[in-house]
Design a protein around this motif. Structure first.
Motif, short mmCIF file in Angstrom:
data_model
loop_
_atom_site.label_atom_id
_atom_site.label_comp_id
_atom_site.label_asym_id
_atom_site.label_seq_id
_atom_site.Cartn_x
_atom_site.Cartn_y
_atom_site.Cartn_z
N LYS A 198 -14.02 14.49 -4.05
CA LYS A 198 -14.78 13.39 -3.44
C LYS A 198 -14.42 12.04 -4.07
N LYS A 199 -14.16 12.11 -5.41
CA LYS A 199 -13.79 10.86 -6.09
C LYS A 199 -12.31 10.85 -6.44
N GLY A 200 -11.53 11.69 -5.79
CA GLY A 200 -10.11 11.84 -6.09
C GLY A 200 -9.27 10.65 -5.61
N SER A 201 -8.03 10.58 -6.13
CA SER A 201 -7.15 9.44 -5.83
C SER A 201 -6.83 9.34 -4.34
N ILE A 202 -6.56 10.43 -3.69
CA ILE A 202 -6.22 10.37 -2.25
C ILE A 202 -7.44 9.95 -1.45
N THR A 203 -8.60 10.46 -1.84
CA THR A 203 -9.83 10.07 -1.15
C THR A 203 -10.07 8.57 -1.33
N ASP A 204 -9.76 8.09 -2.54
CA ASP A 204 -9.92 6.65 -2.81
C ASP A 204 -9.02 5.82 -1.90
N LEU A 205 -7.78 6.29 -1.70
CA LEU A 205 -6.85 5.58 -0.82
C LEU A 205 -7.45 5.44 0.59
N LEU A 206 -8.06 6.54 1.05
CA LEU A 206 -8.64 6.52 2.40
C LEU A 206 -9.82 5.54 2.45
N MET A 260 0.83 -1.23 0.00
CA MET A 260 0.00 0.00 0.00
C MET A 260 0.85 1.26 0.00
N ASN A 261 1.97 1.16 0.75
CA ASN A 261 2.85 2.33 0.80
C ASN A 261 3.45 2.64 -0.56
N ASP A 262 3.67 1.57 -1.37
CA ASP A 262 4.15 1.80 -2.74
C ASP A 262 3.13 2.60 -3.53
N LYS A 263 1.87 2.27 -3.29
CA LYS A 263 0.77 2.98 -3.97
C LYS A 263 0.85 4.49 -3.67
N ILE A 264 1.09 4.78 -2.37
CA ILE A 264 1.20 6.19 -1.96
C ILE A 264 2.38 6.84 -2.66
N ALA A 265 3.51 6.11 -2.67
CA ALA A 265 4.74 6.67 -3.25
C ALA A 265 4.57 6.96 -4.74
N SER A 266 3.93 6.01 -5.48
CA SER A 266 3.79 6.26 -6.92
C SER A 266 2.80 7.39 -7.20
N LEU A 267 1.72 7.46 -6.37
CA LEU A 267 0.75 8.56 -6.53
C LEU A 267 1.41 9.90 -6.24
N HIS A 304 0.18 7.89 6.78
CA HIS A 304 0.88 8.28 5.54
C HIS A 304 -0.04 8.96 4.54
N VAL A 305 -1.24 8.39 4.42
CA VAL A 305 -2.18 9.01 3.47
C VAL A 305 -2.53 10.43 3.92
N ASN A 306 -2.79 10.61 5.21
CA ASN A 306 -3.16 11.94 5.71
C ASN A 306 -2.01 12.94 5.55
N MET A 307 -0.77 12.42 5.73
CA MET A 307 0.39 13.31 5.53
C MET A 307 0.47 13.73 4.06
N PHE A 308 0.25 12.75 3.16
CA PHE A 308 0.25 13.06 1.73
C PHE A 308 -0.87 14.05 1.39
N LYS A 309 -2.03 13.81 2.01
CA LYS A 309 -3.18 14.70 1.76
C LYS A 309 -2.85 16.14 2.18
#
Ligand code: FA5
Length: 350
Positions: A35-43, A1-8, A60-65
């Motif tokens: 609402k339908k954005g990639s970061i929202t999807d991750l959450l 999952m963290n890879d997903k964050i890194a590539s996004l 990690h997602v919240n930090m990226f957000k």
């Protein structure tokens, strides 16, 4: 999952770096944070994770957000500043050292001839008086030997106010007040009354090249002991030769005005056509310019002056027509047109 964050994240950084306009940036914001954005999807996808994973991944997602939100905000600020800078650069340059615009406006031709006439009469010992444009029936007519229902009123229809006052039809309307103002000096100190009073006049009449409903006159009076027609002619001649700075053909003919006796019409040879006849002079070759005459005894009496002891002359110079002749303006209606281009050519700078 963290890879997903890194590539996004790296995809986001790349897209952000290539943004040139605010609209593009808004599209990115929606694509990641909407609402339908990639970061929202991750959450949203976190529901399938274990509690432990949820904790670290969520962090990690919240930090990226937060990071994405901050970077989009900063980019938006940068793009807006760039936009303002571009607008400023495209504006015409304001150079304080540039020479001033020479089209500054100028005095109206009527103002110029009025001042010229005032200067001439002042140099001959006349006072310059100001008078109101709204006057009473007494001032404009009765004190001038024009009682109610006198046919001379037909020539001077005007605009009346509800209170009975009227817009003055002639500068003669100030005569009575001028006599009253200066009569004590005349009677007690033997100082002749010598005054000119320019002013705007109004008449309800059809307009043409030499008639306007609003025009300027300059009245002049001189009252004292033994004032006669020779004095009148002298002042008229002096005034005209000074205004035009050359010999002008004039003619004096009998004219009727109830406030002078005898009365004259002083006409000027039309300077537009040189006397041959044109629309400016109604094809007569002459233009009525300055009616005049010896002040009627009844008018002196109304002003508190004894006509047995004192005499005087009065004239009513058509200033608008004088400007017309001096500047070669074919149609005097141009003078009231407010057309700066038309007027500029006749006048000096202020
Ligand atoms: C008078 O107004 C008399 N008050 C003049 C006067 C004064 C006579 C003192 C005797 C003694 P008249 O209506 O003619 O007179 O006008 C005088 C001048 O004003 C004319 O010769 C003309 O030059 C000018 N004038 C008159 N009517 C108009 C008009 N409608 N448009 C432009 N100029 C006008």
């Amino acid at each position: 999952m963290n890879d997903k964050i890194a590539s996004l994240k790296s995809q986001f950084e790349e897209q952000l770096a290539n943004v040139l306009e605010t609209a593009q940036l808004e599209e990115i914001r929606v694509a990641y944070l909407g609402k339908k954005g990639s970061i929202t999807d991750l959450l949203k996808g976190m529901k399938d994770l274990s509690n432990e994973e949820k904790k670290t991944f969520g962090q990690h997602v919240n930090m990226f957000k937060a990071e994405a939100t901050e970077k989009i905000g900063a980019k938006m600020k940068e793009l807006k500043e760039l936009q303002i800078k571009k607008e400023i650069e495209s504006m015409p340059v304001f150079d304080v050292s540039m020479p001033a615009d020479t089209a500054r406006g100028s005095y109206h031709p009527i103002t110029l001839v009025q001042r010229e006439c005032e200067r001439i009469f002042k140099s001959m010992g006349f006072h310059v008086e100001d008078y109101s444009e709204i006057v009473t029936d007494y001032e404009c007519f009765e004190s001038l030997n024009i009682p109610k229902h006198h046919p001379a009123r037909d020539m001077q229809d005007t605009y009346y106010l509800d209170n009975g006052q009227l817009l003055k039809t002639q500068t003669s309307a100030a005569q009575n007040a001028i006599y009253k103002k200066y009569k004590d000096d005349l009677i007690n100190k033997n100082i002749p009354i010598k005054a000119v009073f320019p002013g705007r006049c109004f008449r309800n009449e059809a307009t043409d090249a030499c008639h306007e409903n609003t025009f300027f006159q300059m009245e002049g009076v001189m009252v004292g002991k033994d004032i006669n027609i020779s004095n009148l002619i002298f002042f008229m001649k002096t005034m005209l030769s000074e205004v035009f700075q050359r010999d002008i053909k004039v003619r004096l003919r009998p004219g009727f005005f109830p406030f002078v006796e005898p009365g004259f019409e002083l006409d000027i040879n039309c300077l537009i056509c040189g006397g041959e006849g044109c629309s400016s002079c109604k094809h007569s070759g002459w233009l009525e310019l300055c009616p005049c005459g010896m002040i009627h005894p009844e008018v002196l009496k109304a002003g508190g002056i004894d006509p047995e002891e004192y005499t005087g002359f009065a004239f009513g110079l058509g200033l608008t027509r004088l400007a017309m002749m001096k500047y070669g303006i074919k149609d005097l209606r141009d003078l009231n047109s407010g057309n700066l281009k038309a007027m500029d050519q006749f006048t000096d700078d202020m």
